[in-house]
Design a protein around this motif. Structure first.
Motif, mmCIF file in Angstrom:
data_model
loop_
_atom_site.group_PDB
_atom_site.id
_atom_site.type_symbol
_atom_site.label_atom_id
_atom_site.label_comp_id
_atom_site.label_asym_id
_atom_site.label_seq_id
_atom_site.Cartn_x
_atom_site.Cartn_y
_atom_site.Cartn_z
ATOM 1 N N SER A 142 60.011 35.343 26.946
ATOM 2 C CA SER A 142 61.432 35.230 27.272
ATOM 3 C C SER A 142 61.637 35.655 28.720
ATOM 4 N N GLU A 143 62.858 35.540 29.179
ATOM 5 C CA GLU A 143 63.189 35.990 30.531
ATOM 6 C C GLU A 143 63.028 37.501 30.669
ATOM 7 N N ASP A 144 63.045 38.199 29.535
ATOM 8 C CA ASP A 144 62.889 39.657 29.571
ATOM 9 C C ASP A 144 61.564 40.078 30.198
ATOM 10 N N VAL A 145 60.576 39.193 30.158
ATOM 11 C CA VAL A 145 59.267 39.526 30.730
ATOM 12 C C VAL A 145 59.396 39.807 32.226
ATOM 13 N N VAL A 146 59.990 38.880 32.960
ATOM 14 C CA VAL A 146 60.103 39.071 34.410
ATOM 15 C C VAL A 146 61.144 40.140 34.748
ATOM 16 N N LYS A 147 62.165 40.274 33.918
ATOM 17 C CA LYS A 147 63.161 41.325 34.147
ATOM 18 C C LYS A 147 62.523 42.707 33.997
ATOM 19 N N ALA A 148 61.682 42.857 32.987
ATOM 20 C CA ALA A 148 61.001 44.138 32.774
ATOM 21 C C ALA A 148 60.035 44.435 33.913
ATOM 22 N N MET A 149 59.365 43.413 34.400
ATOM 23 C CA MET A 149 58.457 43.595 35.527
ATOM 24 C C MET A 149 59.217 44.072 36.759
ATOM 25 N N ALA A 150 60.355 43.447 37.001
ATOM 26 C CA ALA A 150 61.174 43.818 38.157
ATOM 27 C C ALA A 150 61.636 45.267 38.055
ATOM 28 N N ALA A 151 62.113 45.647 36.880
ATOM 29 C CA ALA A 151 62.608 47.013 36.687
ATOM 30 C C ALA A 151 61.493 48.037 36.850
ATOM 31 N N ALA A 152 60.327 47.729 36.301
ATOM 32 C CA ALA A 152 59.205 48.670 36.383
ATOM 33 C C ALA A 152 58.723 48.832 37.815
ATOM 34 N N TYR A 153 58.665 47.734 38.548
ATOM 35 C CA TYR A 153 58.202 47.834 39.933
ATOM 36 C C TYR A 153 59.177 48.659 40.767
ATOM 37 N N GLN A 154 60.454 48.416 40.586
ATOM 38 C CA GLN A 154 61.457 49.145 41.359
ATOM 39 C C GLN A 154 61.483 50.628 41.011
ATOM 40 N N ALA A 155 61.170 50.954 39.764
ATOM 41 C CA ALA A 155 61.205 52.351 39.328
ATOM 42 C C ALA A 155 59.904 53.088 39.619
ATOM 43 N N GLY A 156 58.867 52.367 40.012
ATOM 44 C CA GLY A 156 57.552 52.968 40.211
ATOM 45 C C GLY A 156 57.525 53.990 41.331
ATOM 46 N N LYS A 157 56.657 54.995 41.178
ATOM 47 C CA LYS A 157 56.562 56.079 42.159
ATOM 48 C C LYS A 157 55.182 56.179 42.807
ATOM 49 N N GLY A 158 54.211 55.474 42.304
ATOM 50 C CA GLY A 158 52.853 55.595 42.822
ATOM 51 C C GLY A 158 52.587 54.653 43.979
ATOM 52 N N SER A 159 51.310 54.370 44.198
ATOM 53 C CA SER A 159 50.908 53.424 45.234
ATOM 54 C C SER A 159 51.343 52.018 44.840
ATOM 55 N N MET A 160 51.274 51.088 45.788
ATOM 56 C CA MET A 160 51.649 49.719 45.450
ATOM 57 C C MET A 160 50.801 49.186 44.304
ATOM 58 N N ALA A 161 49.508 49.432 44.343
ATOM 59 C CA ALA A 161 48.632 48.929 43.285
ATOM 60 C C ALA A 161 49.047 49.468 41.921
ATOM 61 N N GLU A 162 49.411 50.741 41.869
ATOM 62 C CA GLU A 162 49.844 51.341 40.604
ATOM 63 C C GLU A 162 51.174 50.752 40.151
ATOM 64 N N ARG A 163 52.059 50.483 41.091
ATOM 65 C CA ARG A 163 53.350 49.884 40.740
ATOM 66 C C ARG A 163 53.174 48.447 40.251
ATOM 67 N N LEU A 164 52.254 47.719 40.856
ATOM 68 C CA LEU A 164 51.961 46.366 40.380
ATOM 69 C C LEU A 164 51.392 46.414 38.962
ATOM 70 N N MET A 165 50.505 47.372 38.718
ATOM 71 C CA MET A 165 49.923 47.528 37.390
ATOM 72 C C MET A 165 51.002 47.880 36.373
ATOM 73 N N ASP A 166 51.898 48.776 36.741
ATOM 74 C CA ASP A 166 52.990 49.157 35.840
ATOM 75 C C ASP A 166 53.894 47.959 35.536
ATOM 76 N N ALA A 167 54.123 47.129 36.544
ATOM 77 C CA ALA A 167 54.960 45.944 36.346
ATOM 78 C C ALA A 167 54.301 44.969 35.376
ATOM 79 N N LEU A 168 53.001 44.779 35.519
ATOM 80 C CA LEU A 168 52.287 43.894 34.599
ATOM 81 C C LEU A 168 52.355 44.429 33.170
ATOM 82 N N ASP A 169 52.145 45.722 33.021
ATOM 83 C CA ASP A 169 52.234 46.338 31.692
ATOM 84 C C ASP A 169 53.625 46.142 31.092
ATOM 85 N N ALA A 170 54.645 46.302 31.934
ATOM 86 C CA ALA A 170 56.022 46.152 31.454
ATOM 87 C C ALA A 170 56.281 44.725 30.989
ATOM 88 N N GLY A 171 55.764 43.754 31.729
ATOM 89 C CA GLY A 171 55.926 42.366 31.324
ATOM 90 C C GLY A 171 55.252 42.083 29.994
#
Length: 351
Positions: A171-200
């Protein structure tokens, strides 16, 4: 003899003609459900570090090798769906010429006869992004004859300095969750990308499942730097039942997490917190299970905790992998002083 030669030549010409016709009639990527692969990805730019990155997951082999492209100080690209791998280098070259991501996306898709089967996202070193999703990529989600993709979602969710996009999604929730997770991330870019993938993935991800994943992060070299490393993270898992679990393990190795855990474990042991020290060292070994230094450190923690059996077992694992290094070190190590008189210890360390 001449007649026979003419017959052979005619047969060869007929064979070549048939092969050429077969090649023209052969299905290409996008002609049916089989060549299509559901994918979701995120592209990003970090103005604080000047890092550019791409994270991707797909129900296809080797997505980490096919989807992401990036050049330090220029931009990053994710090419997916029926991916056109020429999009990556072409987009980077156009960004270098000064075109905006929107102009780049329009240029490369206008020039591509197969654009209706593509999905591509581009971001530049100013944080501007643009995404294109081809008509057939969208339409297949509503085609009752295409049971593989029916009911899926294709689209994106973008914000300042990033864009998350995908196709054949739950669903569209996949990309929405990725966006929210990336924006909320606090680590390095690589960690934020990983968190976004997990959220999706937590929202259903690719409806076809999981197979491969990858993360690419690049950064310009500082002036007068001795370093030659611009790809600060370049990892992928090409074929795995749990690609995200494995990708995070590899990411943790890349970021030096096992070493930090070992240092923390040693400090906890000095403070007499042996159970916590052992737990931290086990985490380090789980991330890098073939590292004999982590095995040796775990043996030290057990010895400090008074667990002789486990200390000898872990020490044995380390010594069997690198006997020339760990035998003399164990003999000289004061942490193992109480074990030195034991026959089991002597058997491990003696030449």
């Amino acid at each position: 003899m001449a007649a026979m030669s003419r017959i052979i030549i005619a047969a060869l010409l007929l064979s070549v003609t048939v092969q050429a016709q077969d090649a023209r009639q052969a299905p290409t990527a996008g002609d049916g459900p089989d060549p299509w692969f559901g994918t979701f990805s995120i592209i990003a730019f970090d103005p604080a570090t000047n890092e550019l990155g791409v994270g991707v997951q797909s129900r296809a082999f080797g997505a980490g090798a096919a989807v992401p492209y990036a050049k330090p100080g220029v931009g990053a690209v994710a090419t997916q769906a029926s991916a056109n791998r020429q999009y990556g280098p072409k987009a980077i070259a156009l960004l270098e010429q000064g075109l905006s991501p929107a102009e780049v996306v329009k240029r490369i898709t206008d020039e591509d006869p197969g654009r209706d089967t593509r999905q591509v996202a581009v971001i530049d070193a100013k944080g501007r992004s643009a995404v294109y999703t081809g008509k057939r990529v969208i339409d297949r989600n509503h085609d009752p004859k295409d049971l593989v993709h029916l009911g899926g979602f294709a689209g994106f969710a973008a914000g300042p300095n990033f864009s998350a996009q995908g196709n054949t999604l739950a669903s569209e929730d996949v990309v929405k969750a990725m966006a929210a997770a990336y924006q909320a991330g606090k680590g390095s870019m690589a960690e934020r990308l990983m968190d976004a993938l997990d959220a999706g993935q937590s929202k259903g991800g690719d409806t076809r499942g999981m197979q491969s994943a990858g993360i690419l992060v690049v950064k310009p070299l500082p002036a007068n730097s001795d370093s030659t490393v611009e790809r600060i993270v370049d990892i992928r898992v090409d074929d795995h039942e749990e690609p995200f679990k494995e990708l995070r393990r590899v990411l943790n190795m890349t970021l030096g997490v096992p070493n930090r855990l070992t240092e923390r474990s040693a400090q906890l042991a000095k403070e007499g917190k042996f159970a916590e020290a052992i737990a931290e060292q086990k985490k380090a070994l789980e991330i890098n299970p073939r590292n004999e230094q982590a095995m040796y450190a775990l043996a030290q923690r057990y010895a400090q905790a008074g667990d002789t059996k486990q200390a000898l077992e872990q020490l044995g694992h380390a010594i069997r992998r690198q006997p020339k290094q760990w035998k003399p070190q164990a003999v000289a190590d004061p942490i193992f002083a109480k074990l030195a008189s034991l026959p089991e210890f002597k058997k491990l360390v003696l030449p």
